[in-house]
Each structure stands twice: as C-alpha cells, then as structure tokens.
Design an enzyme around this catalytic site. Structure first.
Site, PDB file in Angstrom:
ATOM      1  N   HIS A  13       0.819  -1.215   0.000  1.00 24.36           N
ATOM      2  CA  HIS A  13       0.000   0.000   0.000  1.00 24.36           C
ATOM      3  C   HIS A  13       0.852   1.265   0.000  1.00 24.36           C
ATOM      4  CE1 HIS A  13      -3.563   2.237   0.116  1.00 24.36           C
ATOM      5  NE2 HIS A  13      -4.231   1.618   1.077  1.00 24.36           N
ATOM      6  N   ASP A  33      -2.466   1.861  -4.388  1.00 30.76           N
ATOM      7  CA  ASP A  33      -3.689   2.171  -3.636  1.00 30.76           C
ATOM      8  C   ASP A  33      -4.756   1.132  -3.924  1.00 30.76           C
ATOM      9  OD1 ASP A  33      -2.590   4.456  -2.493  1.00 30.76           O
ATOM     10  OD2 ASP A  33      -3.230   5.732  -4.173  1.00 30.76           O
TER      11      ASP A  33
END
Length: 602
Positions: free
Chosen positions: A572, A576
């Site tokens: 992450h 995203d």
C-alpha cells in the site's frame, strides 16, 4: 606440548556456539581430525575435530555452555604423559628404518614418547591433488550445506560428473568434479555447512590411493617387531591398556594385536602412573566400530538427535549415504515404518464410508530442528511483512468459457506442443497483459534512493509447492510469450524443481508473482507480497456453482458456471486500493472474454 582446541568460525554471521556433547572424556586418547565434541549454533549443528593427536588433558567448556567464536574449549597434550599402550605407532617407525633384530633395543626408548603419534597424523587433510571447492551459487549465497555425496572415497570420477549435492537458502544443486581422477579425500561430511570457496574434497590422478588408506598401513611393521622380542612376553599384566587404542581409526587401531610386547618394552616404573588413564577410555570402546566400519557407523549430531527423539535405534537402520552413512531421511523412514507396524489393523473405516482414510503423520508429537529451507522461507516472509504495508483485494471471475475452450483443445495441444494445457497459462497470460496497462503493480520501491522503478518487462515468479518447501522459479519475459510458450516454460521450471536441477538464475529476477493456492482446494488466500516486489496474484480453486447470468435473450437467469476468486496482495506504500481494483478488473475482463482460440489452435 599442549595444543589448544578453540571454537572455529562456523559461518559468516555465526558469533557463538553451544557445546551440546563431548565425545571424549578427560584422559582419553584422540587422533588428529577425530570428532572431539558437538557444537550447536543458530545455523547448524556440527562436530569439532581434534586439531592434533594426543591425550585430552583438560575440558574448559562444559556441556550446555555457550561461548564465542575463538574461545578455548579444551587442551590436548601431544607430548608426554600418554599411556604406554600408545607406543604402537612409535614402534611402527623403527622397523621401517632398521628391520634387522638390532633395532629391538632402540624401540624401548621411543616407547615412552608414543604420544607424538606422527604416523596417523600425516594423512589428515593431507591428500595431494585437485581441490573441490564450494562455488558461488548466486549473488547473495554465502554458504551451502552438503546434503549428499554421490561418490565415495577411492572411486573414480570423470570431469564434470556430479560429485555431490549442496543445499543453499535459494536452491538445491549438484557440484560437478573439476577434473577426472580418484576421489582421495572428503573434507565436509553430509549435513555439514561450508562457506563459498571452502575446500570440500580432493581429487587425485586416476588410480591414486586415498589419503585415509595410508593410516592403517603403518601398524603392519609394528606387528612384526614384537616377534623379534618373543622371549620378553612374560609380563602381560598391563594388557588392558591396549583398549585405549581401539577407540579411533588410523594407525593406532592395530595396537590391540600386540598388547604383550608393548607392556615389556616399557620400563617398570611407567605402568604405575599409566594405569588410571585407560579407565575412562574403556567406556566408549564397546560401541566403537572396526576400522573398516567407522564411516558406516558415523552419524551427524542432527541425525543422532532426531533418532533419539523418534525412538529409533540407529543400530537397526540401514544408511543410504556414502559408505552406508545414516542420513536423516533414513531415520524418518524408520520411524514411519515403526508407527505403521504398530497401528492396529482393526482401525479401518467401514466399507460404505466415503470419508478419506487419514493416517497419523510420523511427525506428530515430535520436536525436530527446523529445516533450512523452512527457515529461509520464514525469514523472507517476516522481512516482507515487516517492511511493507500489505493489503489484499479480491474479485470473482467466471472462467466457464476458458474451461470449455481448454477441454476442446487440450488433446491436440498436448500432441502439438508436448506439454499439457492446464488453466494456469490462461491466468498468467491475462495477468501479464494487465501489468502492461497497470505498471504500478509491476514495480519496485528503492528505499535507499527514495525512487520507484517501473519495469518494462514482465518477469513472473510461479510459486511451486515442492517437497522441500515453497520455491518460486521465474518465467523471464512472460509478457512476450503466448499460451503455448507460457505452458512450456512452466512445465520446464516445474520439472527442474522436482528433480533438484533448478539454478539460482531460474529463481531470481521476478518483478511480479502468481501463486495458485486453489490447486489444493483453497477458495482464496491473503498471499504475502515477496520482498522487492509490490504485488502478488493468488488464484483460488475453480468450483461449479449456480450464479445469476444476464443473457441477451433470456435476461437474468440462474446457470451453473465455473467460478474462481482472484486475490491481489499489494504494498500500500505504492499501490492504492483503487489501483488494485483497476488491475483486477482488467484481469477479470480478459479471462471472461476468453479470446484465446487462435493461441491454442481452435
């Protein structure tokens, strides 16, 4: 002269070791390079050999104590104070120089200097020839463990013929012979670990005698010398001292064949102080093997410990290693066979039952050392989890069209391409096509430089459930291959894994990974992103179930379809949730469209 026994360096990052067992007691006789004690480190369990022949005068570190590398473990006295029974090697030298009867008086004086033991010390690691060293097996590989010797000492080997098998934290491979000749000496035993560049063995010219064959030759003259002093065999009282010579291989083994002459060649005052020395040596003499059986009886500390925990009697196990050496696989097989024999026959399930027969594993209830491969996998996974912000997204995919297409083409495909057509190449093809449109998933974070590298090639790691643990060979340039090319490369890499022919190059360079966790029935997994990558695609099991289908003529209807889950785990820090969803949607669209007819010959 006192010789110090110190803890050697046992690996690049090993700084200390724990003494687990002393193989000799104070006062016992030891030969050069004879195993003296067992040491355990955080990477390997191994034996420490004696650096010289002599008497173990003092033990400095007790069992279960931990010391640093270089610390003094014991003292060996190779000068004076040895039992008179150890004079056999010294006597062996005199007849060689002067075989005439006149040499008999000269043998009495050297008898008191027997602890020098020059004869058996000579062959230890002294074979002359071409060295076999542990080669570099990858950019980050610093050491390897010898898992199996394919040749025995004394056997002929050809140049480039496989000589031994080595296991590293990345790959298991075979080491070929650097030259043709005779294997004179093996310096690193099975289950022992050595650093890259370490000397493993010595190969000499064809027909050359092995180094260890020279040791038993020395006692031959020693047996002839006592015949010249036959009238002196009237004092056999110190004969029990000969037992001190039977605990080791080499020239000293021949000492029991002439105990009486040894007693008479020693002056009267000497037997009195020498008498207590054989007492502690008598205990290990009973199980000691004969000279020709020493290699067969030798087991590593790891194997011995495993046998003890498994309740296996090593005397009943037939070794499959070099010279009949017992390996850990032999102990596990023996433990499994014993449990199968003890299982009650009446435990069979009823004939009408459809439940699978479940047998208890031989590992149940055991505590064993973690295998090297398992430890490497664990370290990599912990490194990945602690160094990344990992998250997983899942989509459901209808692959009915692909499954029907595969069933039509698989027979002709196998005949044409020489490999089976499984569903896996379709998933790989869809995944790499989507990577070209979503490079954020095919990237690497360069933490030290603070930069991001977006790769212009798709090197896909394929997770393989191997016998020794999870391995991930890499399909290089997968984005440039069609279905047939991917199928052939996958079969080739899987074959190398199964036959232990996989190389470090085959295991490196992945920019993205695919794991088929559904091959064992899992619907989906939250797979872990490997280090230096930002994404991994997990393929779940394909199952038939009723779903709602929007038919162009019938409208919404319920039909039985082939359904599967695709799970994308990602870092992450770079990817995203929206990026992951877009990538998964693209893969889903490619698979459900199923436009692969041309590639598979339909």
């Amino acid at each position: 002269m006192a010789v110090s026994v110190t803890l050697p360096a046992l690996g690049e990052s090993v700084t200390e070791g724990t003494v687990t067992r002393w193989l000799k007691a104070e006062g016992e006789r030891v030969e050069a390079d004879e195993p003296l004690l067992e040491v355990s480190t955080d990477k390997v369990d191994t034996e420490i050999p004696a650096p010289a022949a002599g008497v173990l005068a003092s033990i400095k570190v007790a069992e279960d104590e931990t010391v640093e590398v270089g610390a003094e473990l014991a003292i060996i006295d190779d000068g004076s104070g040895a039992p008179a029974a150890e004079s056999a090697p010294a006597q062996a030298e005199a007849p060689a120089a002067e075989p005439e009867p006149a040499a008999a008086p000269a043998q009495e004086a050297p008898a008191q200097e027997a602890p020098l033991q020059e004869a058996p010390a000579a062959p230890a690691g002294g074979a002359q020839g071409t060295d076999v060293v542990l080669p570099a097996l990858g950019e980050s590989v610093t050491e390897g463990t010898v898992t199996r010797w394919l040749k025995e000492v004394g056997e002929e080997v050809a140049e480039d013929e496989p000589l031994l098998e080595v296991s590293t934290d990345k790959v298991d491979t075979e080491i070929p012979a650097p030259t043709a000749g005779t294997l004179l000496e093996i310096l690193v035993g099975e289950d022992e670990t050595a650093e890259v560049g370490a000397k493993l063995a010595v190969i000499g010219e064809k027909g050359a005698a092995p180094a260890q064959a020279e040791a038993p030759a020395a006692p031959a003259p020693a047996q002839e010398a006592p015949k010249q002093e036959a009238p002196k065999q009237e004092a056999p009282a110190p004969a029990p001292q000969s037992g001190a010579s039977t605990g080791s291989t080499g020239a000293a083994v021949a000492a029991p064949s002439s105990p009486a002459p040894q007693a008479v060649t020693t002056p009267a005052p000497d037997p009195v102080p020498a008498a207590p020395a054989p007492a502690p040596a008598a205990a290990p003499v009973t199980p000691a093997p004969a000279a020709g059986e020493a290699d067969a009886a030798y087991v590593t500390p790891l194997v011995r410990k495993l046998a003890q925990e498994s309740g296996v009697n090593l005397a009943t196990v037939k070794g499959t290693g070099v010279g009949g050496r017992i390996r850990k696989q032999d102990v596990i097989a023996a433990a499994e066979a014993a449990k199968q024999q003890a299982a009650p026959a009446a435990a069979a399930a009823p004939a009408a039952s459809k439940a699978p027969a479940i047998e208890a594993s031989p590992l149940r209830g055991q505590t064993v050392k973690m295998p090297r491969m398992r430890k490497v996998i664990g370290d990599n996974m912990m490194k990945a989890l602690h160094g990344q912000a990992q998250l997983t997204s899942v989509v459901e995919v209808d692959i009915t069209k692909i499954m029907r297409m595969r069933n039509k083409a698989k027979d002709a495909f196998a005949q044409r391409e020489g490999v089976k057509l499984s569903p896996m190449p379709f998933f790989v093809k869809a995944a790499v096509q989507a990577l070209k449109a979503h490079p954020v998933v095919n990237a690497r974070i360069n933490e030290d430089e603070g930069t991001i590298t977006y790769f212009d090639t798709e090197n896909v790691g394929i997770a393989v459930d191997a016998e020794k643990g999870l391995m991930t060979p890499v399909i290089k340039g997968a984005g440039d291959l069609n279905i047939a090319g991917i199928a052939r490369k996958t079969a080739e890499l899987a074959g190398k894994v199964r036959t232990n022919k996989i190389s470090p190059d085959d295991m490196s360079g992945a920019t993205f990974t695919i794991s088929n966790t559904g091959s064992r029935g899992a619907l989906f997994d939250t797979v872990i992103v490997p280090p230096n990558q930002v994404g991994i695609l997990g393929i779940g099991a394909t199952v038939k179930r009723p779903v709602v289908v929007d038919h162009p003529e019938l409208g919404e209807t319920i039909a039985v379809r082939h359904m599967t889950y695709l799970a994308l785990s990602y870092d992450h820090r770079l990817v995203d949730g929206a990026d992951a969803a877009r990538y998964l949607t693209t893969v889903k669209q490619i698979l459900e469209a199923g436009e692969f007819e041309t590639e598979i010959g339909l």
